[in-house]
Design a protein around this motif. Structure first.
Motif, PDB file in Angstrom:
ATOM      1  N   LYS A 295      33.377  36.549  45.358  1.00 34.74           N
ATOM      2  CA  LYS A 295      32.794  37.283  46.741  1.00 34.74           C
ATOM      3  C   LYS A 295      33.292  38.807  46.064  1.00 34.74           C
ATOM      4  CE  LYS A 295      31.238  34.763  50.697  1.00 34.74           C
ATOM      5  NZ  LYS A 295      31.906  34.798  51.955  1.00 34.74           N
ATOM      6  N   MET A 296      34.361  39.021  45.228  1.00 38.97           N
ATOM      7  CA  MET A 296      35.237  39.831  45.452  1.00 38.97           C
ATOM      8  C   MET A 296      34.444  40.600  43.329  1.00 38.97           C
ATOM      9  SD  MET A 296      38.935  39.347  46.816  1.00 38.97           S
ATOM     10  CE  MET A 296      39.328  40.859  46.152  1.00 38.97           C
ATOM     11  N   GLY A 297      33.666  39.749  43.133  1.00 38.87           N
ATOM     12  CA  GLY A 297      33.217  40.118  41.399  1.00 38.87           C
ATOM     13  C   GLY A 297      34.097  38.555  40.732  1.00 38.87           C
ATOM     14  N   TYR A 298      35.317  38.084  40.854  1.00 36.32           N
ATOM     15  CA  TYR A 298      35.368  36.975  40.191  1.00 36.32           C
ATOM     16  C   TYR A 298      34.474  36.364  39.057  1.00 36.32           C
ATOM     17  CZ  TYR A 298      38.435  33.911  37.699  1.00 36.32           C
ATOM     18  OH  TYR A 298      38.949  32.653  37.557  1.00 36.32           O
ATOM     19  N   LYS A 299      34.487  35.934  38.180  1.00 38.56           N
ATOM     20  CA  LYS A 299      33.748  34.747  37.464  1.00 38.56           C
ATOM     21  C   LYS A 299      34.644  34.041  36.732  1.00 38.56           C
ATOM     22  CE  LYS A 299      29.888  37.773  36.505  1.00 38.56           C
ATOM     23  NZ  LYS A 299      29.441  39.339  34.545  1.00 38.56           N
ATOM     24  N   SER A 300      34.237  32.170  36.886  1.00 36.93           N
ATOM     25  CA  SER A 300      34.733  31.642  36.107  1.00 36.93           C
ATOM     26  C   SER A 300      35.039  31.368  34.697  1.00 36.93           C
ATOM     27  CB  SER A 300      34.260  29.937  36.702  1.00 36.93           C
ATOM     28  OG  SER A 300      34.722  29.070  36.002  1.00 36.93           O
ATOM     29  N   GLY A 301      36.862  31.155  34.654  1.00 41.16           N
ATOM     30  CA  GLY A 301      37.228  31.716  33.040  1.00 41.16           C
ATOM     31  C   GLY A 301      37.686  32.841  32.878  1.00 41.16           C
ATOM     32  N   GLN A 302      38.290  33.426  33.639  1.00 42.96           N
ATOM     33  CA  GLN A 302      37.976  35.005  33.797  1.00 42.96           C
ATOM     34  C   GLN A 302      39.150  34.717  34.047  1.00 42.96           C
ATOM     35  OE1 GLN A 302      36.154  38.423  35.634  1.00 42.96           O
ATOM     36  NE2 GLN A 302      34.449  38.298  34.155  1.00 42.96           N
ATOM     37  N   GLY A 303      40.682  36.025  33.455  1.00 35.04           N
ATOM     38  CA  GLY A 303      41.817  36.151  34.284  1.00 35.04           C
ATOM     39  C   GLY A 303      41.610  36.800  34.931  1.00 35.04           C
ATOM     40  N   LEU A 304      42.623  36.576  36.588  1.00 33.72           N
ATOM     41  CA  LEU A 304      43.327  37.218  37.679  1.00 33.72           C
ATOM     42  C   LEU A 304      43.691  38.610  36.939  1.00 33.72           C
ATOM     43  CD1 LEU A 304      44.414  34.857  39.414  1.00 33.72           C
ATOM     44  CD2 LEU A 304      42.327  35.186  39.671  1.00 33.72           C
ATOM     45  N   GLY A 305      42.878  39.766  37.993  1.00 30.80           N
ATOM     46  CA  GLY A 305      43.085  41.080  38.090  1.00 30.80           C
ATOM     47  C   GLY A 305      42.235  42.097  38.014  1.00 30.80           C
ATOM     48  N   ARG A 306      42.423  43.282  38.056  1.00 31.62           N
ATOM     49  CA  ARG A 306      41.203  44.298  37.614  1.00 31.62           C
ATOM     50  C   ARG A 306      41.139  44.384  36.702  1.00 31.62           C
ATOM     51  NH1 ARG A 306      42.188  50.313  39.940  1.00 31.62           N
ATOM     52  NH2 ARG A 306      41.795  48.670  42.099  1.00 31.62           N
ATOM     53  N   SER A 307      41.963  44.562  35.654  1.00 30.25           N
ATOM     54  CA  SER A 307      41.281  43.978  33.996  1.00 30.25           C
ATOM     55  C   SER A 307      41.478  42.560  33.695  1.00 30.25           C
ATOM     56  CB  SER A 307      42.055  44.780  32.855  1.00 30.25           C
ATOM     57  OG  SER A 307      43.649  44.023  33.538  1.00 30.25           O
ATOM     58  N   GLY A 308      41.468  41.894  33.900  1.00 27.56           N
ATOM     59  CA  GLY A 308      41.453  40.418  33.478  1.00 27.56           C
ATOM     60  C   GLY A 308      42.795  39.806  32.795  1.00 27.56           C
ATOM     61  N   GLU A 309      43.795  40.717  33.638  1.00 31.36           N
ATOM     62  CA  GLU A 309      44.430  40.246  32.393  1.00 31.36           C
ATOM     63  C   GLU A 309      45.831  38.745  33.058  1.00 31.36           C
ATOM     64  OE1 GLU A 309      45.949  42.889  35.997  1.00 31.36           O
ATOM     65  OE2 GLU A 309      44.575  43.054  34.478  1.00 31.36           O
ATOM     66  N   GLY A 310      45.863  38.684  33.807  1.00 33.26           N
ATOM     67  CA  GLY A 310      45.902  37.272  34.958  1.00 33.26           C
ATOM     68  C   GLY A 310      46.026  36.482  33.981  1.00 33.26           C
ATOM     69  N   ILE A 311      46.558  35.705  35.122  1.00 33.40           N
ATOM     70  CA  ILE A 311      46.376  33.812  34.558  1.00 33.40           C
ATOM     71  C   ILE A 311      44.923  33.499  35.040  1.00 33.40           C
ATOM     72  CG2 ILE A 311      48.438  33.684  35.163  1.00 33.40           C
ATOM     73  CD1 ILE A 311      47.789  32.009  37.857  1.00 33.40           C
ATOM     74  N   VAL A 312      44.464  32.478  34.304  1.00 33.72           N
ATOM     75  CA  VAL A 312      43.468  32.341  34.170  1.00 33.72           C
ATOM     76  C   VAL A 312      43.112  30.560  34.907  1.00 33.72           C
ATOM     77  CG1 VAL A 312      41.474  31.223  32.817  1.00 33.72           C
ATOM     78  CG2 VAL A 312      42.478  32.854  31.460  1.00 33.72           C
ATOM     79  N   GLU A 313      44.296  29.949  34.536  1.00 34.50           N
ATOM     80  CA  GLU A 313      44.656  28.536  35.311  1.00 34.50           C
ATOM     81  C   GLU A 313      45.498  28.253  36.366  1.00 34.50           C
ATOM     82  OE1 GLU A 313      42.021  25.614  35.023  1.00 34.50           O
ATOM     83  OE2 GLU A 313      41.814  25.984  32.517  1.00 34.50           O
ATOM     84  N   PRO A 314      45.582  27.487  37.438  1.00 37.04           N
ATOM     85  CA  PRO A 314      46.036  28.634  39.145  1.00 37.04           C
ATOM     86  C   PRO A 314      47.317  27.590  38.020  1.00 37.04           C
ATOM     87  CG  PRO A 314      43.948  26.634  39.125  1.00 37.04           C
ATOM     88  CD  PRO A 314      43.819  26.395  37.725  1.00 37.04           C
ATOM     89  N   ILE A 315      48.300  27.645  38.735  1.00 35.97           N
ATOM     90  CA  ILE A 315      50.170  26.998  38.946  1.00 35.97           C
ATOM     91  C   ILE A 315      49.592  25.876  38.670  1.00 35.97           C
ATOM     92  CG2 ILE A 315      52.005  27.651  39.849  1.00 35.97           C
ATOM     93  CD1 ILE A 315      51.681  30.533  40.744  1.00 35.97           C
ATOM     94  N   PRO A 316      50.583  25.504  37.882  1.00 36.35           N
ATOM     95  CA  PRO A 316      50.480  23.861  37.871  1.00 36.35           C
ATOM     96  C   PRO A 316      51.558  23.471  38.869  1.00 36.35           C
ATOM     97  CG  PRO A 316      51.721  24.451  36.162  1.00 36.35           C
ATOM     98  CD  PRO A 316      51.358  25.810  36.976  1.00 36.35           C
TER      99      PRO A 316
END
Length: 253
Positions: free
Chosen positions: A76-97
């Motif tokens: 709902k906040m604009g995130y798409k599957s496969g993108q990194g977290l954060g406004r510019s997508g520089e964050g992690i892609v996969e959840p913390i194991p």
């Protein structure tokens, strides 16, 4: 019914070897036991831990779906599957194991185990270092003893040389008795058997080889103006002092 004739063909074709029935029964028992084991393996129930692990691995391998509330909120906040977290997508892609603890040890046990292993390794290194140091010290001591032994043998040779020269020079001056018994070379074993009871060796036994050599070379220089290392008899003290380097082998070297 009449009994079968033992001479008939049916009776002769039967296998009547001794022990055959026992072997047949053993084979049948073994086959039955193997079949039972196979059936037990097929019907064996998996343990609760194994079932939990399989379910957990299955869930962790599967991607998050829309049914996950957190993932739905991110979409709902604009995130798409496969993108990194954060406004510019520089964050992690996969959840913390997840790091799931399956053992029964307490918290901090692994750190304690690791620290003990490091201490054990350090103690082993210190022992190796101490052993190496002890070996080096032993080698140094051996070299020192060997060097001292060589120097002692050299001094013994110089002492015998001085005794021989002293005896010759004393006899040239008609001195038939040495100032000290050890100033001259000791007589042969056969010649001194009769004199052993009358000899007083207390003076020489208290002196070391180096002390004897120092005393005897000083006597030769003073009484005969002779230096064993130069191999020369000088004319007077002035000649001795000016031409002889010193009163020891080290000075002449």
């Amino acid at each position: 019914e009449e009994d079968e004739d033992y001479m008939s063909d049916l009776f002769i074709k039967q296998d009547i070897r001794p022990g055959l029935p026992m072997v047949r029964r053993m084979k049948e028992a073994i086959q039955k036991e193997e079949k039972q084991k196979e059936a037990n393996e097929k019907n064996k129930q998996r343990s609760i831990k194994e079932q939990e692990k399989e379910r957990r691995d299955l869930v962790l391998k599967s991607a998050l779906g829309n049914e996950n509330k957190g993932f739905a909120l991110l979409q709902k906040m604009g995130y798409k599957s496969g993108q990194g977290l954060g406004r510019s997508g520089e964050g992690i892609v996969e959840p913390i194991p997840l790091n799931i603890k399956t053992g029964r040890s307490g918290l901090g046990h692994e750190e304690l185990k690791k620290r003990k292993a490091e201490e054990k390794l350090e103690n082993y290194r210190q022992k190796i270092h101490m052993k190496k140091r002890e070996n080096e010290q032993a080698a140094d001591q051996f070299r020192i003893r060997f060097k001292n032994k060589q120097e002692e043998r050299k001094m013994e040779g110089d002492l015998r040389k001085s005794q021989r020269a002293c005896q010759q020079l004393d006899m040239q001056k008609d001195i038939n008795i040495p100032k000290e018994t050890w100033y001259w070379l000791e007589p042969e074993e056969d010649d001194r058997k009769d004199e052993e009871d009358n000899e007083d060796e207390c003076t020489s036994s208290d002196l070391s080889v180096s002390e004897k050599l120092h005393i005897l070379t000083a006597y030769l220089r003073k009484e005969h103006l002779y230096c064993i290392w130069c191999g020369t008899t000088y004319e007077d003290f002035e000649d001795l002092s000016s031409n002889c380097p010193g009163d020891s082998a080290a000075d002449h070297d």
